[in-house]
Design an enzyme around this catalytic site. Structure first.
Site, mmCIF file in Angstrom:
data_model
loop_
_atom_site.group_PDB
_atom_site.id
_atom_site.type_symbol
_atom_site.label_atom_id
_atom_site.label_comp_id
_atom_site.label_asym_id
_atom_site.label_seq_id
_atom_site.Cartn_x
_atom_site.Cartn_y
_atom_site.Cartn_z
ATOM 1 N N CYS A 184 0.835 -1.203 0.000
ATOM 2 C CA CYS A 184 0.000 0.000 0.000
ATOM 3 C C CYS A 184 0.869 1.253 0.000
ATOM 4 O O CYS A 184 2.025 1.221 0.385
ATOM 5 C CB CYS A 184 -0.856 0.025 1.251
ATOM 6 S SG CYS A 184 -1.660 -1.508 1.633
ATOM 7 N N ARG A 192 4.012 0.546 -7.008
ATOM 8 C CA ARG A 192 4.119 -0.430 -5.922
ATOM 9 C C ARG A 192 3.063 -1.522 -6.019
ATOM 10 O O ARG A 192 3.146 -2.530 -5.319
ATOM 11 C CB ARG A 192 3.945 0.278 -4.569
ATOM 12 C CG ARG A 192 5.006 1.321 -4.289
ATOM 13 C CD ARG A 192 4.549 2.268 -3.214
ATOM 14 N NE ARG A 192 4.412 1.620 -1.934
ATOM 15 C CZ ARG A 192 5.289 1.740 -0.941
ATOM 16 N NH1 ARG A 192 6.352 2.482 -1.101
ATOM 17 N NH2 ARG A 192 5.085 1.131 0.195
ATOM 18 N N TRP A 245 -3.283 -2.305 -1.113
ATOM 19 C CA TRP A 245 -3.010 -3.676 -1.590
ATOM 20 C C TRP A 245 -3.636 -4.557 -0.523
ATOM 21 O O TRP A 245 -3.166 -4.593 0.613
ATOM 22 C CB TRP A 245 -1.495 -3.866 -1.704
ATOM 23 C CG TRP A 245 -1.038 -5.284 -1.854
ATOM 24 C CD1 TRP A 245 -0.663 -6.133 -0.858
ATOM 25 C CD2 TRP A 245 -0.876 -6.010 -3.068
ATOM 26 N NE1 TRP A 245 -0.288 -7.340 -1.379
ATOM 27 C CE2 TRP A 245 -0.409 -7.303 -2.732
ATOM 28 C CE3 TRP A 245 -1.087 -5.718 -4.425
ATOM 29 C CZ2 TRP A 245 -0.143 -8.278 -3.680
ATOM 30 C CZ3 TRP A 245 -0.801 -6.695 -5.363
ATOM 31 C CH2 TRP A 245 -0.345 -7.950 -4.996
ATOM 32 N N ASN A 299 -0.966 1.335 6.307
ATOM 33 C CA ASN A 299 -0.241 0.214 5.691
ATOM 34 C C ASN A 299 0.157 -0.732 6.806
ATOM 35 O O ASN A 299 0.560 -0.265 7.879
ATOM 36 C CB ASN A 299 1.049 0.684 5.020
ATOM 37 C CG ASN A 299 0.790 1.581 3.832
ATOM 38 O OD1 ASN A 299 -0.350 1.755 3.414
ATOM 39 N ND2 ASN A 299 1.849 2.156 3.294
ATOM 40 N N GLY A 300 0.135 -2.027 6.543
ATOM 41 C CA GLY A 300 0.566 -2.980 7.569
ATOM 42 C C GLY A 300 -0.568 -3.881 7.987
ATOM 43 O O GLY A 300 -1.635 -3.903 7.362
ATOM 44 N N GLU A 322 15.038 -18.530 -16.980
ATOM 45 C CA GLU A 322 14.025 -17.544 -17.386
ATOM 46 C C GLU A 322 14.576 -16.130 -17.490
ATOM 47 O O GLU A 322 14.091 -15.350 -18.298
ATOM 48 C CB GLU A 322 12.786 -17.597 -16.490
ATOM 49 C CG GLU A 322 12.997 -17.183 -15.069
ATOM 50 C CD GLU A 322 11.730 -17.348 -14.224
ATOM 51 O OE1 GLU A 322 10.629 -17.284 -14.756
ATOM 52 O OE2 GLU A 322 11.889 -17.537 -13.006
ATOM 53 N N LYS A 340 3.670 -11.973 -15.948
ATOM 54 C CA LYS A 340 3.629 -12.142 -14.490
ATOM 55 C C LYS A 340 2.472 -13.046 -14.072
ATOM 56 O O LYS A 340 2.595 -13.825 -13.138
ATOM 57 C CB LYS A 340 3.531 -10.765 -13.817
ATOM 58 C CG LYS A 340 3.657 -10.812 -12.318
ATOM 59 C CD LYS A 340 5.046 -11.256 -11.880
ATOM 60 C CE LYS A 340 5.129 -11.576 -10.404
ATOM 61 N NZ LYS A 340 6.253 -12.471 -10.089
#
Ligand code: F6R
Length: 608
Positions: free
Chosen positions: A2, A27, A74, A100-101, A488, A603
């Site tokens: 985040c 991010r 996030w 955040n956290g 890769e 991804k």
């Protein structure tokens, strides 16, 4: 991860914080929002999805104010929905929090606040903070935030505004990055210097346990007991692109280096040291239900499949439960034998891999209870399964998976504890594993601190056209993973094998041109792998070996060695894979490859 940005000054706050959010987009995030006080009222705008769509939805008439906080989320607690997006507010709609956290004691706090009449509108831990601050507010926001944080266990970087003090932002840090941007007649708070760089290059980095009280004219940094802390202002001399990668030249290296923290995040709140067990409430199964399963099937692709193989070794050895590991792409089409006594675990970083998702659906159709070990909260696999655990590795941006792998293995160790303690694992064995898991982040840090040794070794192998990776036991899957990493990102052909299988074919390839990477820590199969290594040396092979600290037997045989600390056999992959990630990385960089976006790879593989 985040992102946080807050602004207080004489400028128009909302455009400034939205611009800060754009700088934090790299991010990774799944929703965004902001809050400010306009004419004495708290205004909150937030939504799930891309920032550009959110900004378009706001139109031209943005709310106006001189202080605002904004956030890109996030997801960690609760799916990525509008409702779960930050900021979160209290019951009165006067206090807004971005965070955040992860708050570990959220369940206890929520229950206590509910008893005091607070009701919650989201699934997030952050909303609980807003209510806790409301509950403790007397006459100062700083005092209420400090009092609230004294009750909180876990990690946070947070910023709070409220209608009572509309020209103040209160911020605090514990385990999650936070800094102040110091301007002229304006001040910022941010999780990352990228968000403030356009406005100031003078920053104050907060340390754990510190708060910040920002106004337009200045800032104070007290601790939770209101004792003021003197802090230096530091200049930022990186450019924006470097900051986005945390000062690292590539996301892959940044993510490799994040592993001490990401492993901590996977473990956070799950270990029960006294019982030698793991709390995994997300699997949604009681002890009695867990005992009903007579086998486990792990399904995954690529790197996640390698993590699954390590899980198989752990679960069979320590929990004594039969395990099969399946490529998701094979599982879904081969009519596997699955019933309601089978526990099926889908492992996926992205949570979107088409084959793994389809395999999970197939398993459900056949009556299995399905679990997910997933990084991306609210992803398709996370929504499809009956339960599971998030690994909380944070966004993985480099295409080659690194920190997700070690977090997946860590999560499988937690599952092993949970299943094992009901079956074959004694409390003493369980405690030993818990202790070793707790020690891991520091050990990982110590290994990564020697990255320059790997860089020097990698120099010697840059021109190799092929490479063979050999390991045994728990380190056979690590050999597979090391080979995958090398091929890769550096495009060098590499194969992983169980070391003893070498003499059934691959030994024919050994000559001075074929580097052989041995993953050979001092575990239960160490004497066996020493013999395999001697076989390679007898044929002129060039050997790079990953061994345990103090090993001089292999040091005498191999051309290059790298040492890792001792841990339990079952946890060695979490250390032995690190030099192999770095080895692949440095070789690829020296070969001029696009490390973060290797050719032909995506991804998330959302097609079959
Ligand atoms: C290799 C790599 C891939 C993924 C695979 C599965 O570095 O990243 O092999 O591991 O595509 O992806 P997830 O874990 O997202 O299901």
């Amino acid at each position: 991860m985040c992102g946080i940005i807050g602004y207080v000054g004489s400028g128009d706050a909302v455009p400034l914080v939205l611009e800060g959010l754009k700088r934090l987009e790299y991010r990774g995030y799944d929703s965004a929002g902001f809050a400010l006080v306009e004419d004495g009222q708290l205004v909150v705008e937030k939504s799930a999805g891309r920032l550009s769509e959110f900004m378009a939805s706001l139109g031209d008439s943005l709310p106006s104010g001189r202080a605002a906080i904004a956030h890109t989320r996030w997801a960690t607690h609760g799916a990525p929905t509008d409702n779960n997006a930050h900021p979160h507010t209290d019951c009165t709609g006067r206090i807004a929090v971005i965070h955040n956290g992860i708050i570990e004691n959220v369940a206890v706090l929520r229950a206590t606040l509910a008893k005091h009449g607070h009701s919650f509108r989201s699934d997030t831990d952050t909303e609980v903070l807003a209510h806790l601050i409301e509950h403790l507010y007397e006459d100062s926001l700083q005092g209420a935030v400090a009092a609230a944080l004294k009750q909180v266990e876990g990690a946070y970087g947070l910023a709070v505004i409220c209608t009572y003090e509309p020209h103040t932002i209160v911020a605090a840090k514990q385990g999650s990055p936070l800094l102040l941007g110091v301007g002229d007649g304006e001040n910022f708070v941010a999780s990352d210097a990228a968000a403030v760089l356009q406005h100031t290059r003078s920053v104050v980095y907060l340390d754990d346990g510190e708060m910040a009280v920002l106004t337009k004219d200045g800032y104070q940094i007290p601790d939770l007991d209101t004792t003021r802390v003197a802090k230096a202002v530091s200049p930022v001399d990186w450019d924006l692109a470097t900051i986005e990668r945390g000062g690292y030249p590539h996301f892959m290296l940044k993510e490799i280096m994040e592993q001490p923290v990401s492993i901590c995040n996977t473990l956070r709140g799950h270990l029960l040291p006294e019982d030698g067990n793991a709390r995994l409430s997300g699997i949604n199964l009681s002890d009695a239900e867990l005992l009903e399963f007579d086998r486990v099937v792990l399904i995954a692709c690529g790197t996640s499949w390698h993590a699954a193989l390590i899980g198989e070794y752990m679960l069979e050895e320590l929990a004594r439960v039969p395990v099969e590991v399946e490529y998701a792409s094979e599982f879904r089409y081969r009519n596997p034998i699955i019933d309601d006594r089978t526990l099926v675990v889908g492992i996926s970083q992205s949570g979107e891999t088409a084959d793994t998702l389809a395999a999970v659906r197939e398993a459900k159709k056949k009556g299995a209870w399905t679990l997910g070990i997933v990084n991306v909260v609210g992803s398709s696999i996370a929504r499809e399964v009956d339960g599971g655990t998030y690994i909380h590795a944070g966004p993985e941006i480099g295409v080659a998976s690194t920190k997700a792998f070690t977090c997946q293995v860590t999560a499988l160790a937690l599952l092993t504890l949970r299943l094992g303690r009901q079956r074959a694992l004694s409390v003493l064995q369980g405690r030993e594993i818990v202790e070793a898991l707790n020690a891991l982040p520091e050990q990982v840090k110590a290994v990564l601190a020697k990255a320059n040794e790997i860089e020097r070794i990698a120099e010697q192998y840059v021109r190799a056209p092929n490479a063979l990776y050999l390991g045994r036991g728990y380190n056979f899957p690590v050999a597979l993973e090391g080979a995958l990493k090398l091929k890769e990102i550096s495009y060098i052909h590499a194969e992983g094998y169980p070391a003893a299988e070498m003499k059934h074919g691959p030994i024919a390839l050994i000559d001075g041109m074929m580097p052989v990477v041995f993953v050979a820590p001092q575990d239960g199969v160490y004497p066996k792998i020493v013999s395999n290594l001697e076989e390679v040396k007898a044929r002129g092979g060039r050997v790079f070996a990953v061994v345990t600290d103090g090993d001089d037997q292999i040091a005498r045989l191999a051309d290059h060695v790298f040492t890792i600390p001792k841990t339990l056999d079952s946890l060695t992959p979490l250390l032995s894979v690190l030099p192999l990630q770095l080895f692949a990385y440095y070789i690829a960089v020296r070969r001029g490859c696009n490390v973060d976006q290797p050719r032909n790879l995506a991804k998330a593989v959302t097609v079959e």
